[in-house]
Design a protein around this motif. Structure first.
Motif, PDB file in Angstrom:
ATOM      1  N   PHE A 274       9.413   2.076 -13.495  1.00 43.56           N
ATOM      2  CA  PHE A 274       8.093   1.487 -13.266  1.00 43.56           C
ATOM      3  C   PHE A 274       8.032   0.862 -11.880  1.00 43.56           C
ATOM      4  CE2 PHE A 274       5.423  -2.295 -13.264  1.00 43.56           C
ATOM      5  CZ  PHE A 274       4.219  -1.818 -13.744  1.00 43.56           C
ATOM      6  N   LEU A 275       9.054   0.088 -11.545  1.00 40.66           N
ATOM      7  CA  LEU A 275       9.090  -0.604 -10.253  1.00 40.66           C
ATOM      8  C   LEU A 275       9.158   0.381  -9.093  1.00 40.66           C
ATOM      9  CD1 LEU A 275       9.265  -3.367  -8.831  1.00 40.66           C
ATOM     10  CD2 LEU A 275      11.751  -3.199  -9.011  1.00 40.66           C
ATOM     11  N   LEU A 276       9.974   1.422  -9.227  1.00 39.08           N
ATOM     12  CA  LEU A 276      10.105   2.408  -8.160  1.00 39.08           C
ATOM     13  C   LEU A 276       8.795   3.148  -7.908  1.00 39.08           C
ATOM     14  CD1 LEU A 276      13.643   3.944  -8.873  1.00 39.08           C
ATOM     15  CD2 LEU A 276      12.981   2.457  -6.975  1.00 39.08           C
ATOM     16  N   ILE A 277       8.106   3.510  -8.989  1.00 35.27           N
ATOM     17  CA  ILE A 277       6.818   4.204  -8.836  1.00 35.27           C
ATOM     18  C   ILE A 277       5.815   3.304  -8.130  1.00 35.27           C
ATOM     19  CG2 ILE A 277       4.859   5.225 -10.047  1.00 35.27           C
ATOM     20  CD1 ILE A 277       6.787   6.153 -12.205  1.00 35.27           C
ATOM     21  N   VAL A 278       5.783   2.029  -8.517  1.00 34.42           N
ATOM     22  CA  VAL A 278       4.866   1.083  -7.879  1.00 34.42           C
ATOM     23  C   VAL A 278       5.200   0.924  -6.404  1.00 34.42           C
ATOM     24  CG1 VAL A 278       4.128  -1.327  -7.808  1.00 34.42           C
ATOM     25  CG2 VAL A 278       4.354  -0.164  -9.999  1.00 34.42           C
ATOM     26  N   MET A 279       6.490   0.817  -6.084  1.00 34.02           N
ATOM     27  CA  MET A 279       6.906   0.652  -4.693  1.00 34.02           C
ATOM     28  C   MET A 279       6.554   1.881  -3.859  1.00 34.02           C
ATOM     29  SD  MET A 279      10.614  -1.228  -4.976  1.00 34.02           S
ATOM     30  CE  MET A 279      10.755  -2.950  -5.407  1.00 34.02           C
ATOM     31  N   ILE A 280       6.855   3.058  -4.393  1.00 34.40           N
ATOM     32  CA  ILE A 280       6.536   4.291  -3.668  1.00 34.40           C
ATOM     33  C   ILE A 280       5.026   4.405  -3.471  1.00 34.40           C
ATOM     34  CG2 ILE A 280       6.577   6.819  -3.789  1.00 34.40           C
ATOM     35  CD1 ILE A 280       9.244   6.549  -5.321  1.00 34.40           C
ATOM     36  N   GLY A 281       4.280   4.084  -4.522  1.00 38.35           N
ATOM     37  CA  GLY A 281       2.824   4.101  -4.413  1.00 38.35           C
ATOM     38  C   GLY A 281       2.317   3.113  -3.377  1.00 38.35           C
ATOM     39  N   SER A 282       2.948   1.928  -3.314  1.00 34.45           N
ATOM     40  CA  SER A 282       2.558   0.913  -2.333  1.00 34.45           C
ATOM     41  C   SER A 282       2.788   1.404  -0.912  1.00 34.45           C
ATOM     42  CB  SER A 282       3.345  -0.379  -2.571  1.00 34.45           C
ATOM     43  OG  SER A 282       3.106  -0.894  -3.854  1.00 34.45           O
ATOM     44  N   VAL A 283       3.929   2.062  -0.702  1.00 30.92           N
ATOM     45  CA  VAL A 283       4.249   2.583   0.638  1.00 30.92           C
ATOM     46  C   VAL A 283       3.252   3.660   1.047  1.00 30.92           C
ATOM     47  CG1 VAL A 283       5.946   3.874   1.976  1.00 30.92           C
ATOM     48  CG2 VAL A 283       6.691   2.000   0.491  1.00 30.92           C
ATOM     49  N   ILE A 284       2.981   4.598   0.130  1.00 32.62           N
ATOM     50  CA  ILE A 284       2.022   5.669   0.425  1.00 32.62           C
ATOM     51  C   ILE A 284       0.652   5.077   0.731  1.00 32.62           C
ATOM     52  CG2 ILE A 284       0.799   7.662  -0.546  1.00 32.62           C
ATOM     53  CD1 ILE A 284       3.327   8.278  -2.154  1.00 32.62           C
ATOM     54  N   PHE A 285       0.235   4.115  -0.079  1.00 36.39           N
ATOM     55  CA  PHE A 285      -1.056   3.469   0.116  1.00 36.39           C
ATOM     56  C   PHE A 285      -1.123   2.787   1.480  1.00 36.39           C
ATOM     57  CE2 PHE A 285      -3.345  -0.660  -0.390  1.00 36.39           C
ATOM     58  CZ  PHE A 285      -4.629  -0.155  -0.400  1.00 36.39           C
ATOM     59  N   ALA A 286      -0.080   2.008   1.822  1.00 35.12           N
ATOM     60  CA  ALA A 286      -0.068   1.268   3.084  1.00 35.12           C
ATOM     61  C   ALA A 286      -0.080   2.204   4.291  1.00 35.12           C
ATOM     62  CB  ALA A 286       1.151   0.344   3.139  1.00 35.12           C
ATOM     63  N   VAL A 287       0.716   3.273   4.229  1.00 36.71           N
ATOM     64  CA  VAL A 287       0.793   4.211   5.359  1.00 36.71           C
ATOM     65  C   VAL A 287      -0.517   4.983   5.503  1.00 36.71           C
ATOM     66  CG1 VAL A 287       1.937   6.286   6.223  1.00 36.71           C
ATOM     67  CG2 VAL A 287       3.296   4.427   5.238  1.00 36.71           C
ATOM     68  N   LYS A 288      -1.069   5.442   4.391  1.00 40.11           N
ATOM     69  CA  LYS A 288      -2.325   6.198   4.433  1.00 40.11           C
ATOM     70  C   LYS A 288      -3.447   5.370   5.053  1.00 40.11           C
ATOM     71  CE  LYS A 288      -1.744  10.318   2.454  1.00 40.11           C
ATOM     72  NZ  LYS A 288      -2.188  11.592   3.069  1.00 40.11           N
ATOM     73  N   VAL A 289      -3.570   4.126   4.594  1.00 38.65           N
ATOM     74  CA  VAL A 289      -4.637   3.264   5.091  1.00 38.65           C
ATOM     75  C   VAL A 289      -4.332   2.784   6.503  1.00 38.65           C
ATOM     76  CG1 VAL A 289      -5.887   1.105   4.719  1.00 38.65           C
ATOM     77  CG2 VAL A 289      -5.272   2.538   2.768  1.00 38.65           C
ATOM     78  N   GLY A 290      -3.065   2.414   6.753  1.00 38.43           N
ATOM     79  CA  GLY A 290      -2.700   1.895   8.067  1.00 38.43           C
ATOM     80  C   GLY A 290      -2.917   2.887   9.180  1.00 38.43           C
ATOM     81  N   ASN A 291      -2.728   4.167   8.895  1.00 36.08           N
ATOM     82  CA  ASN A 291      -2.890   5.206   9.922  1.00 36.08           C
ATOM     83  C   ASN A 291      -4.277   5.843   9.924  1.00 36.08           C
ATOM     84  OD1 ASN A 291      -0.225   4.945  10.832  1.00 36.08           O
ATOM     85  ND2 ASN A 291       0.549   6.338   9.271  1.00 36.08           N
ATOM     86  N   ALA A 292      -5.114   5.482   8.964  1.00 38.35           N
ATOM     87  CA  ALA A 292      -6.431   6.107   8.848  1.00 38.35           C
ATOM     88  C   ALA A 292      -7.292   5.806  10.070  1.00 38.35           C
ATOM     89  CB  ALA A 292      -7.135   5.620   7.582  1.00 38.35           C
ATOM     90  N   GLY A 293      -7.830   6.852  10.667  1.00 41.48           N
ATOM     91  CA  GLY A 293      -8.740   6.701  11.800  1.00 41.48           C
ATOM     92  C   GLY A 293      -8.076   6.535  13.142  1.00 41.48           C
ATOM     93  N   GLU A 294      -6.740   6.415  13.162  1.00 44.24           N
ATOM     94  CA  GLU A 294      -6.057   6.191  14.431  1.00 44.24           C
ATOM     95  C   GLU A 294      -6.090   7.410  15.350  1.00 44.24           C
ATOM     96  OE1 GLU A 294      -4.861   3.282  15.645  1.00 44.24           O
ATOM     97  OE2 GLU A 294      -5.883   2.518  13.880  1.00 44.24           O
ATOM     98  N   LYS A 295      -6.300   8.585  14.793  1.00 46.90           N
ATOM     99  CA  LYS A 295      -6.348   9.788  15.619  1.00 46.90           C
ATOM    100  C   LYS A 295      -7.717  10.014  16.249  1.00 46.90           C
ATOM    101  CE  LYS A 295      -2.748  12.254  13.022  1.00 46.90           C
ATOM    102  NZ  LYS A 295      -2.416  13.475  12.233  1.00 46.90           N
ATOM    103  N   GLU A 296      -8.689   9.223  15.817  1.00 50.59           N
ATOM    104  CA  GLU A 296     -10.033   9.368  16.374  1.00 50.59           C
ATOM    105  C   GLU A 296     -10.054   8.850  17.810  1.00 50.59           C
ATOM    106  OE1 GLU A 296     -12.314  10.921  14.785  1.00 50.59           O
ATOM    107  OE2 GLU A 296     -11.239  11.053  12.875  1.00 50.59           O
ATOM    108  N   GLY A 297     -10.761   9.526  18.657  1.00 52.11           N
ATOM    109  CA  GLY A 297     -10.840   9.116  20.059  1.00 52.11           C
ATOM    110  C   GLY A 297     -11.519   7.768  20.207  1.00 52.11           C
ATOM    111  N   PHE A 298     -11.147   7.040  21.263  1.00 49.19           N
ATOM    112  CA  PHE A 298     -11.709   5.713  21.467  1.00 49.19           C
ATOM    113  C   PHE A 298     -11.900   5.450  22.947  1.00 49.19           C
ATOM    114  CE2 PHE A 298     -10.629   1.159  22.323  1.00 49.19           C
ATOM    115  CZ  PHE A 298     -11.872   0.658  21.991  1.00 49.19           C
ATOM    116  N   GLN A 299     -13.141   5.151  23.317  1.00 50.96           N
ATOM    117  CA  GLN A 299     -13.479   4.763  24.670  1.00 50.96           C
ATOM    118  C   GLN A 299     -14.167   3.406  24.601  1.00 50.96           C
ATOM    119  OE1 GLN A 299     -12.716   6.286  27.495  1.00 50.96           O
ATOM    120  NE2 GLN A 299     -11.720   8.006  26.479  1.00 50.96           N
ATOM    121  N   PRO A 300     -13.438   2.318  24.881  1.00 47.91           N
ATOM    122  CA  PRO A 300     -14.043   0.988  24.750  1.00 47.91           C
ATOM    123  C   PRO A 300     -15.265   0.823  25.628  1.00 47.91           C
ATOM    124  CG  PRO A 300     -11.981   0.877  25.976  1.00 47.91           C
ATOM    125  CD  PRO A 300     -12.069   2.258  25.418  1.00 47.91           C
TER     126      PRO A 300
END
Length: 364
Positions: A274-300
């Motif tokens: 149970f704990l391992l599944i939650v941890m793996i899910g947490s990592v996937i969730f954090a990486v997916k969200v943390g990297n979301a949109g970073e590849k989009e171009g940006f011109q301030p």
């Protein structure tokens, strides 16, 4: 086996703490809003790296202490059970202290450099973004709830098969270590706790769905991707946790009816799985969200900034805004959601189930 469980938690906790500054929203550094054109400031980058390094050193010390006492071989079982949580609490306490230190340094840097003083603050609104929201519908969360009602019904049918002493707590080895007297309430106490937790996940999902989708005026495409990704994966992650809790609690309930359902090895393995599944899910969730949109171009865009809402974020962690109807908003430090503490509905959704669970535990 129980000391391995604590060791896994310690390593995971340290890894997550190290990654948090790099996964948080681009324009928030240690809970402080930074206009887009200044997010690559060398001082801010050094703060993130220093925080991660100090957490890494803290983790090495914590793991070394834990392994030393475990491999020493002469510590009692009670000491082992206390040492793991004590080290975990120590890591959380010290990492929180480090966070507030770098929060103060970041805020000081922002004021000294006068970032945002001459920028026009703009609020972005997109009426079409709701149509792209991929959060799970509320009725999906009824599936584990239906299982819970089935378990409650089956439990009452098999009431006579329960022992006179009902288990109320299970140790790290998967064996019950606390009991109470059998009665119609105590035999369904565990499913009732499960039901309360399922309702909490359902409530969080629905209130998150109704919360505002905040987009960046300087990075509209990237912020839209991040917001939609955050909402989608947090919805799926909460549903996963609800399903896992349902499976684990249902197994424990059935084991009370049929004590020979599994041996000690299965009882020990289930919490770890149970704990391992939650941890793996947490990592996937954090990486997916943390990297979301970073590849989009940006011109301030010169002279333009998103709204600076630092006044609503107490210490960069606690959001209190009477003017925002949202119940949950994106965290400024970390990945996920936090409460709008100015909205009383949030207290009911989060703390109401906790009070109910405590009452069931006390009277059950």
């Amino acid at each position: 086996m129980d000391y391995m469980l604590f060791l896994i938690i310690i390593v995971f906790l340290v890894a997550i703490e190290m990654a948090i500054p790099f996964l948080a929203k681009r324009t928030t550094v240690f809970g402080v809003f930074i206009p887009d054109e200044f997010v690559r400031d060398s001082k801010l980058l050094s703060f993130k790296k220093m925080y991660a390094l100090l957490i890494f050193i803290l983790g090495l010390i914590a793991v070394s202490i834990y392994l030393f006492w475990m491999l020493k071989g002469n510590s009692t079982e009670a000491f082992q059970v206390l040492l793991g949580p004590a080290i975990q609490f120590g890591i959380i306490f010290i990492s929180t202290a480090l966070y507030f230190y770098f929060y103060a340094k970041t805020l000081q840097r922002k004021k000294a450099m006068r970032w945002g003083d001459n920028l026009k603050q703009v609020k972005m609104t997109d009426l079409t973004v709701r149509s792209q929201d991929a959060m799970l519908p509320w009725y999906i969360y009824l599936l584990p709830i239906a299982v819970t009602f089935g378990v409650i019904g089956y439990t009452l049918l098999k009431y006579n098969m329960f022992p006179e002493q009902i288990p109320t707590h299970w140790g790290p080895d998967g064996k019950p270590d606390a009991f109470t007297v059998k009665n119609p309430f105590t035999v369904i106490a565990l499913p009732l706790i499960m039901f309360t937790m399922q309702l909490m996940f359902l409530g969080i999902n629905e209130m998150t769905r109704r919360s505002g989708i905040k987009l960046s005026a300087t990075r509209p495409v990237a912020s839209r991707v991040r917001q939609l990704t955050l909402r989608k994966y947090s919805s799926w992650f909460m549903f996963l946790i609800s399903v896992l809790i349902t499976m684990l609690f249902s197994f424990l309930q059935l084991q009370m009816i049929y004590p020979d359902l599994s041996d000690g090895v299965v009882g020990m393995a289930l919490p770890i799985i149970f704990l391992l599944i939650v941890m793996i899910g947490s990592v996937i969730f954090a990486v997916k969200v943390g990297n979301a949109g970073e590849k989009e171009g940006f011109q301030p865009e010169s002279g333009v900034s998103d709204l600076d809402e630092d006044q609503y974020w107490k210490g960069g962690l606690f959001y209190y805004n009477n003017n925002d109807p949202s119940i949950f908003v994106e965290k400024r430090f970390g990945v996920g959601w936090t409460m709008n503490f100015a909205n009383p509905i949030g207290y009911f959704i989060i703390f109401g189930p906790i009070v109910i669970i405590l009452l069931i535990s006390v009277f059950g």
